[in-house]
Design a protein around this motif. Structure first.
Motif, PDB file in Angstrom:
ATOM      1  N   ILE A  74      49.110  -0.205  33.645  1.00  0.00           N
ATOM      2  CA  ILE A  74      48.678   0.860  34.567  1.00  0.00           C
ATOM      3  C   ILE A  74      47.642   1.702  33.828  1.00  0.00           C
ATOM      4  CG2 ILE A  74      49.413   2.851  35.934  1.00  0.00           C
ATOM      5  CD1 ILE A  74      52.182   1.527  36.169  1.00  0.00           C
ATOM      6  N   ARG A  75      46.392   1.557  34.229  1.00  0.00           N
ATOM      7  CA  ARG A  75      45.285   2.129  33.461  1.00  0.00           C
ATOM      8  C   ARG A  75      44.593   3.274  34.197  1.00  0.00           C
ATOM      9  NH1 ARG A  75      45.017  -1.473  29.415  1.00  0.00           N
ATOM     10  NH2 ARG A  75      45.822  -3.530  29.956  1.00  0.00           N
ATOM     11  N   GLY A  76      43.969   4.139  33.411  1.00  0.00           N
ATOM     12  CA  GLY A  76      43.071   5.149  33.971  1.00  0.00           C
ATOM     13  C   GLY A  76      43.712   6.501  34.239  1.00  0.00           C
ATOM     14  N   ASN A  77      44.980   6.705  33.806  1.00  0.00           N
ATOM     15  CA  ASN A  77      45.644   7.960  34.171  1.00  0.00           C
ATOM     16  C   ASN A  77      45.248   9.122  33.277  1.00  0.00           C
ATOM     17  OD1 ASN A  77      47.948   5.877  35.382  1.00  0.00           O
ATOM     18  ND2 ASN A  77      47.587   7.775  36.527  1.00  0.00           N
ATOM     19  N   SER A  78      44.974  10.245  33.939  1.00  0.00           N
ATOM     20  CA  SER A  78      44.670  11.507  33.269  1.00  0.00           C
ATOM     21  C   SER A  78      45.973  12.196  32.883  1.00  0.00           C
ATOM     22  CB  SER A  78      43.881  12.404  34.226  1.00  0.00           C
ATOM     23  OG  SER A  78      44.750  12.916  35.226  1.00  0.00           O
ATOM     24  N   HIS A  79      45.827  13.410  32.338  1.00  0.00           N
ATOM     25  CA  HIS A  79      47.005  14.243  32.061  1.00  0.00           C
ATOM     26  C   HIS A  79      47.718  14.633  33.344  1.00  0.00           C
ATOM     27  CE1 HIS A  79      49.581  17.033  30.009  1.00  0.00           C
ATOM     28  NE2 HIS A  79      48.999  18.105  30.498  1.00  0.00           N
ATOM     29  N   MET A  80      46.987  14.739  34.452  1.00  0.00           N
ATOM     30  CA  MET A  80      47.581  15.123  35.743  1.00  0.00           C
ATOM     31  C   MET A  80      47.959  13.854  36.502  1.00  0.00           C
ATOM     32  SD  MET A  80      47.451  18.302  35.202  1.00  0.00           S
ATOM     33  CE  MET A  80      48.311  18.720  36.719  1.00  0.00           C
ATOM     34  N   LEU A  81      48.843  13.078  35.920  1.00  0.00           N
ATOM     35  CA  LEU A  81      49.094  11.738  36.481  1.00  0.00           C
ATOM     36  C   LEU A  81      49.769  11.776  37.841  1.00  0.00           C
ATOM     37  CD1 LEU A  81      52.041  11.919  35.223  1.00  0.00           C
ATOM     38  CD2 LEU A  81      51.110  10.569  33.351  1.00  0.00           C
ATOM     39  N   MET A  82      50.392  12.938  38.179  1.00  0.00           N
ATOM     40  CA  MET A  82      50.993  13.046  39.527  1.00  0.00           C
ATOM     41  C   MET A  82      49.944  13.294  40.602  1.00  0.00           C
ATOM     42  SD  MET A  82      50.798  15.959  37.907  1.00  0.00           S
ATOM     43  CE  MET A  82      52.251  16.046  36.836  1.00  0.00           C
ATOM     44  N   MET A  83      48.695  13.489  40.186  1.00  0.00           N
ATOM     45  CA  MET A  83      47.606  13.691  41.149  1.00  0.00           C
ATOM     46  C   MET A  83      46.639  12.517  41.176  1.00  0.00           C
ATOM     47  SD  MET A  83      46.736  17.652  40.283  1.00  0.00           S
ATOM     48  CE  MET A  83      48.091  18.838  40.266  1.00  0.00           C
ATOM     49  N   ASP A  84      46.773  11.613  40.214  1.00  0.00           N
ATOM     50  CA  ASP A  84      45.834  10.505  40.109  1.00  0.00           C
ATOM     51  C   ASP A  84      45.937   9.592  41.329  1.00  0.00           C
ATOM     52  OD1 ASP A  84      44.847  11.415  37.694  1.00  0.00           O
ATOM     53  OD2 ASP A  84      46.157  10.140  36.476  1.00  0.00           O
ATOM     54  N   LYS A  85      44.890   8.805  41.544  1.00  0.00           N
ATOM     55  CA  LYS A  85      44.834   7.969  42.757  1.00  0.00           C
ATOM     56  C   LYS A  85      46.000   6.988  42.812  1.00  0.00           C
ATOM     57  CE  LYS A  85      40.069   7.944  42.181  1.00  0.00           C
ATOM     58  NZ  LYS A  85      38.845   7.170  42.008  1.00  0.00           N
ATOM     59  N   ASN A  86      46.530   6.611  41.641  1.00  0.00           N
ATOM     60  CA  ASN A  86      47.681   5.705  41.606  1.00  0.00           C
ATOM     61  C   ASN A  86      48.994   6.459  41.394  1.00  0.00           C
ATOM     62  OD1 ASN A  86      47.244   6.544  39.026  1.00  0.00           O
ATOM     63  ND2 ASN A  86      47.446   4.515  38.067  1.00  0.00           N
ATOM     64  N   SER A  87      49.068   7.702  41.915  1.00  0.00           N
ATOM     65  CA  SER A  87      50.256   8.535  41.654  1.00  0.00           C
ATOM     66  C   SER A  87      51.536   7.892  42.180  1.00  0.00           C
ATOM     67  CB  SER A  87      50.069   9.933  42.248  1.00  0.00           C
ATOM     68  OG  SER A  87      49.825   9.868  43.638  1.00  0.00           O
ATOM     69  N   ASP A  88      51.453   7.188  43.306  1.00  0.00           N
ATOM     70  CA  ASP A  88      52.660   6.529  43.823  1.00  0.00           C
ATOM     71  C   ASP A  88      53.161   5.461  42.844  1.00  0.00           C
ATOM     72  OD1 ASP A  88      52.707   8.080  46.088  1.00  0.00           O
ATOM     73  OD2 ASP A  88      52.187   6.459  47.483  1.00  0.00           O
ATOM     74  N   GLN A  89      52.208   4.780  42.191  1.00  0.00           N
ATOM     75  CA  GLN A  89      52.593   3.760  41.220  1.00  0.00           C
ATOM     76  C   GLN A  89      53.282   4.404  40.003  1.00  0.00           C
ATOM     77  OE1 GLN A  89      49.234   1.549  39.697  1.00  0.00           O
ATOM     78  NE2 GLN A  89      50.469  -0.278  39.265  1.00  0.00           N
ATOM     79  N   VAL A  90      52.749   5.534  39.562  1.00  0.00           N
ATOM     80  CA  VAL A  90      53.361   6.258  38.434  1.00  0.00           C
ATOM     81  C   VAL A  90      54.756   6.753  38.834  1.00  0.00           C
ATOM     82  CG1 VAL A  90      53.136   8.206  36.850  1.00  0.00           C
ATOM     83  CG2 VAL A  90      51.088   6.927  37.547  1.00  0.00           C
ATOM     84  N   ALA A  91      54.861   7.310  40.039  1.00  0.00           N
ATOM     85  CA  ALA A  91      56.172   7.764  40.525  1.00  0.00           C
ATOM     86  C   ALA A  91      57.150   6.598  40.562  1.00  0.00           C
ATOM     87  CB  ALA A  91      56.028   8.391  41.917  1.00  0.00           C
ATOM     88  N   GLY A  92      56.646   5.432  40.923  1.00  0.00           N
ATOM     89  CA  GLY A  92      57.500   4.250  40.980  1.00  0.00           C
ATOM     90  C   GLY A  92      58.090   3.886  39.621  1.00  0.00           C
ATOM     91  N   VAL A  93      57.316   4.075  38.560  1.00  0.00           N
ATOM     92  CA  VAL A  93      57.823   3.823  37.203  1.00  0.00           C
ATOM     93  C   VAL A  93      59.016   4.737  36.917  1.00  0.00           C
ATOM     94  CG1 VAL A  93      57.253   3.999  34.736  1.00  0.00           C
ATOM     95  CG2 VAL A  93      55.593   2.993  36.344  1.00  0.00           C
ATOM     96  N   VAL A  94      58.866   5.999  37.303  1.00  0.00           N
ATOM     97  CA  VAL A  94      59.946   6.971  37.084  1.00  0.00           C
ATOM     98  C   VAL A  94      61.157   6.622  37.951  1.00  0.00           C
ATOM     99  CG1 VAL A  94      60.593   9.401  37.307  1.00  0.00           C
ATOM    100  CG2 VAL A  94      58.309   8.792  36.446  1.00  0.00           C
ATOM    101  N   GLN A  95      60.881   6.323  39.220  1.00  0.00           N
ATOM    102  CA  GLN A  95      61.966   6.005  40.154  1.00  0.00           C
ATOM    103  C   GLN A  95      62.756   4.774  39.688  1.00  0.00           C
ATOM    104  OE1 GLN A  95      63.464   7.372  42.618  1.00  0.00           O
ATOM    105  NE2 GLN A  95      64.642   5.582  43.285  1.00  0.00           N
ATOM    106  N   ASP A  96      62.062   3.744  39.233  1.00  0.00           N
ATOM    107  CA  ASP A  96      62.754   2.543  38.750  1.00  0.00           C
ATOM    108  C   ASP A  96      63.642   2.879  37.553  1.00  0.00           C
ATOM    109  OD1 ASP A  96      61.469   1.121  40.698  1.00  0.00           O
ATOM    110  OD2 ASP A  96      60.031   0.140  39.354  1.00  0.00           O
ATOM    111  N   TRP A  97      63.129   3.709  36.657  1.00  0.00           N
ATOM    112  CA  TRP A  97      63.922   4.105  35.482  1.00  0.00           C
ATOM    113  C   TRP A  97      65.169   4.889  35.913  1.00  0.00           C
ATOM    114  CZ3 TRP A  97      65.288   8.853  33.306  1.00  0.00           C
ATOM    115  CH2 TRP A  97      65.787   8.813  32.002  1.00  0.00           C
TER     116      TRP A  97
END
Lengths: 349, 349
Positions: free
Chosen positions: A318-341
């Motif tokens: 999962i590439r391209g994330n800034s410090h504000m990863l909950m706002m990045d265009k792939n935020s749902d994908q990042v949330a999914g990593v947390v949700q799976d954990w």
């Protein structure tokens, strides 16, 4: 105000348009069913201020001056919390979301480009979601200067762009959008950067103890919880878990820039912890050191018998994330990593 | 800070408990079905600050001082708005809720004693609800002192109790809850007064033009709306309607303490207006004059061909309401008066 000389020049009177309003994509999703919603304040204490002169105040331009006596008792140090409880509920505990420095709970809401943010994502997954504004920020209000003991700090428009790995670092901001330096593949919605800047609020540097106290008050009020923190709130999440290890059933650290008390790490041995870092850290001036500090702290937790999972997003593709990863265009994908954990920690069913 | 001498004395380190948490009564209600929810900021402009000295700042106690250069561009004057869109929708327009002085959008949320507030009441009636924090308050943030051009004002704990007809007026507050002077039949949940005090935030007296501009920006963004305002926001609601009469399809003034521009009243002739006042006005030192000012303004609107309905709640048998009538124990009954009027205006089906 100590500063005597200044110039405040209007650069642009035009509001930047939000990218979308109520986001079109969101409207096509399933309805959200809430059992209840609301807000409250936790914490706070009463202080008495004495010995101040009475001031003359004109409340509205052209109005009659009124005498204002600032002496008396004030409520200070309280914290605002807004909650949404879905039905059916699938999270085993409330999910508390604690924002980073210079920001408020708005961090977790709609993204700057108008998509549903983390709070709605996790609400849709069945988590009761509790979003707070740290003491002295947002709807928590702030206290008279005698309590704050410092002036607030204000962030320039350029500051988060260069410091949050949205742009390429120092010097990457430019008034001309076409001249802003952004790395290829950057996931932050840079076209909506001005909407993000509007979320920035002043902060003090003297309020960590008040903020810590209010977060512990929140855990005491809500009871066993899952806590998700960002950036500056790394320290608040870890310190609250050290204070109330029985009440933090899982702790998610999104790019933690602050850490807990190293003397208290043994308290964390039964708290499952996930740390998530975005991209471009090696290319940044500050983030290699900030992440290394976190790694060192995690090693201390592990040495005391605790468990910390670390995800560097680029390492899982999962590439391209800034410090504000909950706002990045792939935020749902990042949330999914947390949700799976979280699902693996057996705190969601 | 100009004030040199002060004493900040801790009176009580114990947080006052909120009366209830997630309110038991609310949980028994039907679920709320949302099509979407989220937030955004409207308005704002860019200012440039120059000529300021660099400061040394210690960000965390014990940390290394960092140089902070305050010169640069800042976003100022933006306004936070949170929205909830129910399904099915029954309101013909979005319902915008604008709070009063020294407060934020929290005014409309859960009451201090833990019941569902006006925002949830109207959401359950099928209104898309938009709750904002005025510029410089809450999640709207505030600007550097060069822009604000004044220090903020802070309200003592006693101030709203004595000024908002919660207690009997000047001198009615007492540290000892048993000695607070409250009129018989007072509907404010006085046992939860400390929860209300935690909602109070600092305000400036120099920001009316910025606030007005942001409310007009909100109407331009959302489009035709029903606007409900309280207290200080009386002026913002009336002035926004004077600026955008085509976009305010109904205007509800709850105890307006500020009014519009008398030169512009003709603009309001096609805007249906409801004004609601609570109890104990005749016994108060300030409120007979404040209400009379409103009456005089309404007469000007009527003389220009407009329509203003006035409800003094005691005259229709609803007694005991304070200035914070959306928090009073009979708040659902007060909301019902507004809802019935809206239905009669044919903006709800």
């Amino acid at each position: 105000m100590r500063v005597k000389s200044f110039a405040a020049v209007l650069v642009s009177g035009l509001a930047m348009a939000a990218a979308t309003f109520p986001a079109g994509s969101a409207e096509k999703k399933m309805p959200i069913s809430l059992q209840t919603m609301g807000s409250f304040h936790v914490g706070g204490k009463i202080v008495e201020i004495t010995g101040q002169p009475t001031r003359e105040v004109v409340f509205s331009p052209g109005g009659v001056p009124a005498k204002v006596d600032p002496n008396g008792q004030y409520m200070v140090g309280q914290m605002y919390v807004q909650y949404f409880v879905p039905t059916p509920k699938r999270g085993s505990y409330p999910l508390l979301m604690w924002h980073g420095g210079g920001l408020t709970g708005v961090t977790w809401e709609t993204t700057p480009d108008g998509r549903e943010g983390f709070s709605t994502y996790f609400l849709r997954k069945g988590w009761p979601v509790y979003v707070s504004d740290a003491v002295e920020r947002g709807r928590s209000g702030f206290a008279p200067p005698q309590v704050m003991q410092a002036d607030p700090l204000f962030l320039t428009i350029a500051n988060p762009f260069e410091r949050f790995r949205i742009g390429e670092g120092a010097g990457s901001w430019n008034d001309d959008p076409a001249k802003r330096k952004v790395r290829p593949g950057d996931q932050f919605p840079v076209d909506a950067y001005m909407q993000f800047v509007k979320q920035v609020v002043p902060r003090w540097t003297t309020t960590d103890p008040m903020i810590n106290a209010a977060y512990v008050d929140l855990l005491d009020k809500v009871g066993p919880s899952v806590v998700m923190v960002h950036s500056q709130a790394g320290q608040f999440g870890l310190m609250a878990a050290e204070s109330r290890p029985d009440k933090v059933r899982a702790l998610i650290l999104l790019e933690p820039a602050g850490l807990g008390d190293p003397e208290q790490v043994a308290k964390l041995k039964n708290v499952p912890i996930l740390a998530v870092f975005g991209d471009y850290i090696e290319q940044d001036a500050r983030w290699p050191k900030i992440r290394q500090n976190a790694y060192d702290f995690f090693d201390k937790i592990r040495a005391a018998g605790g468990k910390v999972d670390v995800v560097n997003l680029p390492q899982i593709g999962i590439r391209g994330n800034s410090h504000m990863l909950m706002m990045d265009k792939n935020s749902d994908q990042v949330a999914g990593v947390v949700q799976d954990w979280l699902a693996k920690q057996k705190v969601w069913k």
